[in-house]
Every structure is written in C-alpha cells, then in structure tokens.
Write an enzyme that holds these catalytic residues in place. Structure first.
Site, mmCIF file in Angstrom:
data_model
loop_
_atom_site.group_PDB
_atom_site.id
_atom_site.type_symbol
_atom_site.label_atom_id
_atom_site.label_comp_id
_atom_site.label_asym_id
_atom_site.label_seq_id
_atom_site.Cartn_x
_atom_site.Cartn_y
_atom_site.Cartn_z
ATOM 1 N N GLU A 53 -7.579 -12.070 -4.398
ATOM 2 C CA GLU A 53 -7.330 -10.948 -5.297
ATOM 3 C C GLU A 53 -5.838 -10.697 -5.559
ATOM 4 O O GLU A 53 -5.416 -10.531 -6.680
ATOM 5 C CB GLU A 53 -7.980 -9.775 -4.596
ATOM 6 C CG GLU A 53 -8.164 -8.438 -5.178
ATOM 7 C CD GLU A 53 -7.789 -8.170 -6.554
ATOM 8 O OE1 GLU A 53 -6.818 -7.437 -6.752
ATOM 9 O OE2 GLU A 53 -8.467 -8.657 -7.439
ATOM 10 N N HIS A 114 -7.528 -5.298 -1.092
ATOM 11 C CA HIS A 114 -7.393 -5.361 -2.553
ATOM 12 C C HIS A 114 -5.926 -5.673 -2.865
ATOM 13 O O HIS A 114 -5.421 -6.707 -2.427
ATOM 14 C CB HIS A 114 -7.871 -4.008 -3.085
ATOM 15 C CG HIS A 114 -8.207 -3.964 -4.532
ATOM 16 N ND1 HIS A 114 -8.878 -2.916 -5.104
ATOM 17 C CD2 HIS A 114 -7.947 -4.819 -5.540
ATOM 18 C CE1 HIS A 114 -9.030 -3.139 -6.394
ATOM 19 N NE2 HIS A 114 -8.463 -4.285 -6.687
ATOM 20 N N HIS A 134 -10.616 -0.910 1.093
ATOM 21 C CA HIS A 134 -11.763 -0.093 0.670
ATOM 22 C C HIS A 134 -12.857 -0.124 1.734
ATOM 23 O O HIS A 134 -13.943 -0.674 1.499
ATOM 24 C CB HIS A 134 -12.339 -0.612 -0.655
ATOM 25 C CG HIS A 134 -11.376 -0.602 -1.792
ATOM 26 N ND1 HIS A 134 -10.815 0.549 -2.300
ATOM 27 C CD2 HIS A 134 -10.864 -1.614 -2.529
ATOM 28 C CE1 HIS A 134 -10.012 0.238 -3.303
ATOM 29 N NE2 HIS A 134 -10.017 -1.065 -3.455
ATOM 30 N N ASN A 168 -5.882 0.755 -6.537
ATOM 31 C CA ASN A 168 -6.035 -0.637 -6.913
ATOM 32 C C ASN A 168 -4.879 -1.450 -6.352
ATOM 33 O O ASN A 168 -5.070 -2.442 -5.670
ATOM 34 C CB ASN A 168 -6.075 -0.728 -8.442
ATOM 35 C CG ASN A 168 -6.291 -2.118 -8.944
ATOM 36 O OD1 ASN A 168 -5.528 -3.010 -8.626
ATOM 37 N ND2 ASN A 168 -7.340 -2.326 -9.707
ATOM 38 N N ASN A 224 -3.832 -0.875 -13.257
ATOM 39 C CA ASN A 224 -4.254 -1.918 -12.344
ATOM 40 C C ASN A 224 -3.054 -2.464 -11.574
ATOM 41 O O ASN A 224 -2.523 -1.794 -10.701
ATOM 42 C CB ASN A 224 -4.987 -2.994 -13.160
ATOM 43 C CG ASN A 224 -5.833 -3.883 -12.313
ATOM 44 O OD1 ASN A 224 -5.346 -4.536 -11.413
ATOM 45 N ND2 ASN A 224 -7.117 -3.918 -12.565
ATOM 46 N N ASP A 269 -4.478 -8.263 -15.351
ATOM 47 C CA ASP A 269 -4.930 -7.649 -14.113
ATOM 48 C C ASP A 269 -3.724 -7.358 -13.233
ATOM 49 O O ASP A 269 -3.118 -6.305 -13.314
ATOM 50 C CB ASP A 269 -5.936 -8.615 -13.475
ATOM 51 C CG ASP A 269 -6.723 -7.983 -12.374
ATOM 52 O OD1 ASP A 269 -6.131 -7.234 -11.601
ATOM 53 O OD2 ASP A 269 -7.931 -8.241 -12.277
ATOM 54 N N ASN A 270 -3.347 -8.319 -12.409
ATOM 55 C CA ASN A 270 -2.213 -8.039 -11.526
ATOM 56 C C ASN A 270 -0.923 -8.636 -12.079
ATOM 57 O O ASN A 270 -0.962 -9.606 -12.831
ATOM 58 C CB ASN A 270 -2.500 -8.618 -10.148
ATOM 59 C CG ASN A 270 -3.716 -7.975 -9.535
ATOM 60 O OD1 ASN A 270 -4.075 -6.863 -9.885
ATOM 61 N ND2 ASN A 270 -4.348 -8.685 -8.631
HETATM 62 C C1 LIG Z 1 -3.393 -5.854 -7.014
HETATM 63 C C2 LIG Z 1 -4.244 -5.713 -8.179
HETATM 64 O O1 LIG Z 1 -3.825 -5.256 -9.210
HETATM 65 N N1 LIG Z 1 -5.436 -6.152 -8.048
HETATM 66 C C3 LIG Z 1 -6.362 -6.175 -9.130
HETATM 67 C C4 LIG Z 1 -6.557 -7.561 -9.536
HETATM 68 O O2 LIG Z 1 -7.759 -7.764 -10.241
HETATM 69 C C5 LIG Z 1 -8.964 -7.114 -9.941
HETATM 70 C C6 LIG Z 1 -10.012 -7.342 -10.970
HETATM 71 O O3 LIG Z 1 -9.869 -6.579 -12.093
HETATM 72 C C7 LIG Z 1 -8.723 -5.699 -9.788
HETATM 73 O O4 LIG Z 1 -9.932 -5.084 -9.408
HETATM 74 C C8 LIG Z 1 -7.664 -5.557 -8.759
HETATM 75 O O5 LIG Z 1 -7.489 -4.265 -8.505
#
Ligand SMILES: CC(=O)N[C@H]1CO[C@H](CO)[C@@H](O)[C@@H]1O
Ligand SMILES: *[C@@H]1O[C@H](CO)[C@@H](O)[C@H](O)[C@H]1NC(C)=O
Ligand SMILES: *[C@@H]1O[C@H](CO)[C@@H](O)[C@H](O)[C@H]1NC(C)=O
Length: 355
Positions: A53, A114, A134, A168, A224, A269-270
């Site tokens: 992740e 995460h 989580h 997140n 995110n 996403d990240n």
């Molecule tokens: C660190 C971060 O931003 N993680 C995110 C990366 O992608 C997944 C999928 O969408 C997110 O759920 C994570 O929170």
C-alpha cells in the site's frame, strides 16, 4: 397532487439522480480503459503478494513497505493474515524484502497498516516510522523507532484522536507530530457509499501534535496520499476521486495555505517526492470502479505518473508506466531512489523497475 405536478417532480428527481450518476462515473473513471506503457527493466518483488500500500525510502536506500491492508469495500487476498512492514535494501541487487519484527507488547493480530511516513531525528539520526493502522477498522497512528542493527520496529506510541477518524496517510514533521488525511467524513459503511455517490467534499487534512490538533485544509472528495517538498516548504495532497493534487504552502505555525490545484485524469492515490529532483510521483487507479467492484476477470490496472515542475505554470505530466492489470493491479504509490522505481499496490504485488 395533480398528475402533471407528480410527473414533474419525478422528472426532476430522475434528472438529479442521472446527473449524480454521470458525476459518479466521472469521478470513478467508470468507463476508462488504459493504454499500456511499458518499462524495460522491471521485476516483481518476491514475497509480497498481499499488497504494498505505501512505500517510504530512506536517504540510504532502505525502503519500508506496508503490506496486508484490509479496507472496507476493497478486496484482500489474505483477509485472515495480519499486516506487515517489509524492509527492502535498494543497494542490494538481490532485492529481498524482509518482514520486520515488531517489539513485544504491540498487538500484531489486529495490525492493519495503511499510509506510512518516516521522520529522521537530525541529532542522532534515529529513524521513526509513522504507520496509519486500522485495528478493527478504526484509525490510529502508530509511532515506531527503527532499530537498524536488529531489524526491529520498537513500538513507542499509539495515537488516537476524534479528529483522526478515517486516516489514510501521514507526513511526519516531528518525533510526535504529523499531518494526516482523512479519506472519508463518515465512518459508517453505508454512509461512506452515500458520501462517495453524492460526491460530498467533506474530507480534510489535520495537523496533529501532542499539544495541538487542528484541521488545516478541507473540501476534498477523498483526501488520500500526501507528501512534502524537498525544501519542506510545501505539502502536496492527492484527492483520489477529485483527480487532483493540491499544493499548499506550509507555515511556521503549521497552517496550510492554498497555492494551486493540478487537475489530472486518473485517480491518483499516494504521492512521493524524488529527493534529487523534487518531481512528484504518484501511483494511480486508471479506473477506480474496477478497484471498488473487484472482478477477477476484469481486474483493475496500474498507472504511474511523474509530475515535473509542479510549481510552474505548466507542470509536465508523464505516464511512466501503465499496465492493464496483467502484471500489476491497483497501484497506489511510486517512490524513486536514484534510478530505481518501486511501485506499490493496495492488495496485489510490488514492482521494481530500473529507469
Ligand atoms: C498512503 C496512502 O495514501 N495510501 C493510499 C493508497 O491507496 C489506497 C487505495 O485507494 C488508499 O486506500 C490508501 O489510503
Ligand atoms: C499561521 O500563519 C499564517 C502565515 O503567517 C497566518 O496567515 C495564519 O493566520 C496563522 N494561523 C494561525 C492559526 O495562527
Ligand atoms: C492486457 O494486456 C496484455 C498484453 O500486455 C494482453 O495479453 C491482455 O489480453 C490484456 N488484458 C485485458 C483484460 O485487456
């Protein structure tokens, strides 16, 4: 009520619903198919099968990788396994990720890591790893100290706070302080779907320190990933369903002020920043709907973008890698170290490429 009035009301409601459907399909890129972009020197990392992740690379080339995320509404290939933090030495050509031991006393059985971030104490070079966790689908931020000689993560602290309700990602800015994104406003599973479907822009960024906790930015569909510029003056925030990167200036009092919003096409996403060039890298979901409604016959793909000169009027956005899911599914992050690229995924494998 007259029949005509009823019909009009029904018509208005259907039109509103239709408009929501159109917006929803746009935000999730419901119909987008990907054009593949290959990189020549890539291989999958051995031993990572259940997600990668988030990735953080230290200046010395050691990478932390969080694995085994369980997230409501998103598939896991190993729902019974607790999560892990892998360590990978990018200077070692064997490229063998190793699952890090975690000190006694920490509840490993509910570990569900995460977003991650590292903080290096300049006085003694100690490395602190911040991990969004989580346990039982709640949100905490765990702070570990990395004991490199023994390859152990020493658990120091669990942080819980009502403002950290759906965390997140984190960016550590001190030994106990950080910025965090909340990706949903609601914690309830049904309400989260309502929130996503209606496109409520209610998620935020929070600054946390032991003495002070406050919201520093808001108005995202789903805030995110986050990253800090190499000069530490700016914070970049990804809005996954808004398809944007927002650039904020960071002030001495930790407030953030808006600099600009960069609009992209994909569900980024990240985020990470190349320490040498300052380029922003992101792992993205070409089609978010395929992530939320996983189908093993029509899997979600992966897309890696590099954004150069993000502070200029014309940032250069390059798709460095794009795959339809045949190699890598649901990429979340991309981090670079010299000419090496690591790509993580929500629930799938992890990819290493030479650029
Ligand atoms: C660190 C971060 O931003 N993680 C995110 C990366 O992608 C997944 C999928 O969408 C997110 O759920 C994570 O929170
Ligand atoms: C923080 O500093 C900025 C810039 O100096 C200022 O505009 C802002 O009002 C300050 N915020 C708080 C909460 O003190
Ligand atoms: C994905 O791409 C590969 C070629 O790279 C192709 O063989 C495969 O059929 C494609 N899959 C889908 C679902 O389009």
């Amino acid at each position: 009520m007259g029949a005509l009035l009823k019909l009009t009301i029904i018509g208005v409601l259907l039109a509103a619903l239709g408009e929501r459907m159109v917006q929803f399909s746009r935000r999730t890129n419901l119909f987008r198919e990907i054009e593949q972009v290959d990189l020549p020197n890539c291989r999958l990392l051995k031993g990572i099968e259940y997600g990668s992740e988030d990735i953080e690379i230290l200046p010395n080339g050691l990478a932390f990788i969080s694995s085994g995320l369980k997230y409501p509404g998103i598939i896991s290939f190993a729902p019974e396994n607790p999560g892990e933090i892998f360590l990978l030495d990018l200077n070692d050509e064997k490229l063998r990720p190793m699952s890090l031991r975690i000190s006694k006393g920490f509840d490993l059985s509910t570990f569900n890591p995460h977003g991650i971030s590292t903080y290096i104490d300049e006085q003694d070079d100690s490395v602190y790893l911040f991990v969004v966790n989580h346990p039982h689908y709640k949100s905490t931020v765990e702070i570990f100290k990395f004991a490199e000689e023994e390859n152990v993560l020493l658990h120091l602290k669990t942080i819980k706070h009502s403002a950290l309700h759906n965390v997140n990602d984190v960016v550590a800015v001190g030994p106990e302080s950080f910025y965090a994104t909340n990706d949903y406003y609601f914690s309830d599973f049904v309400m989260r779907h309502v929130e996503m479907f209606f496109g409520l822009q209610w998620t935020n960024v929070v600054y946390y320190s032991p003495g002070e906790v406050r919201q520093v930015a808001s108005g995202f569909y789903s805030a995110n990933g986050m990253a800090m510029s190499t000069d530490e003056k700016y914070i970049y925030v990804a809005d996954v369903t808004g398809h944007t990167i927002t650039v904020f200036e960071k002030h001495a009092n930790w407030s953030l002020s808006l600099v600009k919003v960069v609009q992209l096409e994909t569900l980024l996403d990240n985020l990470s920043v190349d320490p040498l060039t300052g380029d922003v890298w992101t792992g993205a979901h070409p089609n978010g709907f395929k992530v939320f409604a996983y189908n093993s016959k029509d899997v979600p793909g992966s897309e890696i973008l590099r954004i150069q000169n993000i502070h200029s009027d014309n940032p250069i956005v390059t798709t460095v890698y794009a795959n339809n899911g045949s190699v890598l599914q649901a990429s979340t992050c991309a981090a670079v170290y010299e000419n090496k690229l690591l790509v993580g995924t929500i629930f799938h494998k992890a990819l290493y490429c030479e650029l």
